[in-house]
Design an enzyme around this catalytic site. Sequence first.
Site, PDB file in Angstrom:
ATOM      1  N   TYR A 147      17.942 101.030 147.253  1.00 22.70           N
ATOM      2  CA  TYR A 147      18.357 101.173 148.649  1.00 22.70           C
ATOM      3  C   TYR A 147      19.008 102.544 148.773  1.00 22.70           C
ATOM      4  O   TYR A 147      19.929 102.864 148.018  1.00 22.70           O
ATOM      5  CB  TYR A 147      19.362 100.071 149.037  1.00 22.70           C
ATOM      6  CG  TYR A 147      19.967 100.320 150.400  1.00 22.70           C
ATOM      7  CD1 TYR A 147      19.305  99.908 151.552  1.00 22.70           C
ATOM      8  CD2 TYR A 147      21.165 101.007 150.538  1.00 22.70           C
ATOM      9  CE1 TYR A 147      19.840 100.170 152.806  1.00 22.70           C
ATOM     10  CE2 TYR A 147      21.699 101.266 151.786  1.00 22.70           C
ATOM     11  CZ  TYR A 147      21.031 100.851 152.913  1.00 22.70           C
ATOM     12  OH  TYR A 147      21.562 101.117 154.151  1.00 22.70           O
ATOM     13  N   LYS A 270      30.808 106.279 150.633  1.00 20.68           N
ATOM     14  CA  LYS A 270      31.552 105.015 150.498  1.00 20.68           C
ATOM     15  C   LYS A 270      33.015 105.154 150.070  1.00 20.68           C
ATOM     16  O   LYS A 270      33.882 105.244 150.923  1.00 20.68           O
ATOM     17  CB  LYS A 270      30.769 104.080 149.563  1.00 20.68           C
ATOM     18  CG  LYS A 270      29.455 103.626 150.218  1.00 20.68           C
ATOM     19  CD  LYS A 270      29.130 102.186 149.979  1.00 20.68           C
ATOM     20  CE  LYS A 270      28.155 101.649 150.995  1.00 20.68           C
ATOM     21  NZ  LYS A 270      26.751 101.969 150.750  1.00 20.68           N
TER      22      LYS A 270
END
Length: 429
Positions: A147, A270
């Site tokens: 991903y 992130k």
Amino acid sequence: MPETRDWLTGGLPHIWQPYTQMQTAPAPLPVVTAQGVRLRLADGRELIDGISSWWTACHGYSHPHIRAAVEAQLATLPHVMFAGLVHEPALRLAARLAALLPGDLERVFFTESGSVAVEVALKMAIQYWRNKGQPAKQRIVHFRHAYHGDTFATMALCDPEEGMHALFAGTMPDQIMAELPTDAALRRAFDLLLETHAERLAAVIVAPLVQGAGGMRMHDAATLAFVAEACARNNVLLIADEIMTGFGRTGRMFACEEADVIPDIICLSKALTGGTLPLAATVARTHVFAAFLSGDPAAALMHGPTYMANALACAAANASLDLFERKPRLEQVAAIEAQLREELAPCRALAGVADVRGKGAIGAGELSCQPGGAIDLHGLRRRFVELGVWLRPFGKLVYLMPPFIVTPAELTTLTAAVRTVLTERAGTL
Ligand SMILES: *Cc1c(COP(=O)(O)O)cnc(C)c1O
């Protein structure tokens, strides 16, 4: 709390939530404060967060050091455009990232999200070859189950069968999917693939050691090292997507370090700001950056997000790096890894559990479907909330990625909830 009900009932009909079938999904939970590992809901309940808000809040929520840094920045310079202008928090952060990253990963391009960081890496890789007089090298090799984001160019690098983006097949650039070379036969096949297509390959993109949103699949350092060697042998750039793995999650500051791999380009996001503000970075090695230097303005990298290098976000990221320097974060990750391994192991024997695996501060249980039946994700999520924890199983996975500051007792609450819910599910199979 009447005013809570006002914003909730007034606002809910106007939001559109991610990855959510809005007709059937249960109502989202209103959160009013987040402190440490705890989310406090509008009705007063508290949940222990086991997934760090999509893997960002590595120091826990509202860390006082990050909060103070953002407040101080807010008082002086919240934002200024980053073309022609620079500012202290961005330059400090760039220099610190360059020092922290392995090898000569030295040139930092800031963006605001992981997907865009990957897009920038793709542009860098393709234009690198164009600037070097090899414009045919444009294709990207990606791995099954990976991903890399939700935008069009990054969707084309995700596993086409995993379903999330299947709808858009045919609208995306055509890329080349490979199997991770985890054994000798796959290694020969991977080498051959790169050799065969070398003339049209710009780069290979890999999520080092752990593929996150594609299903928390893990591979060893030798596999990652082989990918890097094959890229070097075949004159193809290596892009490491460390958006999930970066900043300690796998046990090292960056997952690439475990294999002594220095990718040509690395993508970070992130946990970069400790989960406080959106920020991402695409960092290139010296030789990649050098390919963009010329008298020709058209050889420059043509990308520039409006909020590039936002000063508040950079201040948060600098404060987050302070905490990595001052606090024993990697030791905490090692302790979490050991505790997860021990406390999740009993799940392996349960009916309906296909696999239990872990790496660093990541623990995952892969479920098997009942014959003919889908996994009742809403039911699992509801039970977790009833047990006082915030976990969000997806696909076939129940996983834990807690903030690194989680205490052993809090982590036991999380793993016990997983065991309880999977035991209950086993009883129904
Ligand atoms: C989350 C993630 C992305 C996308 O980041 P966004 O900020 O959601 O765009 C890309 N790659 C990996 C490995 C990720 O975990």
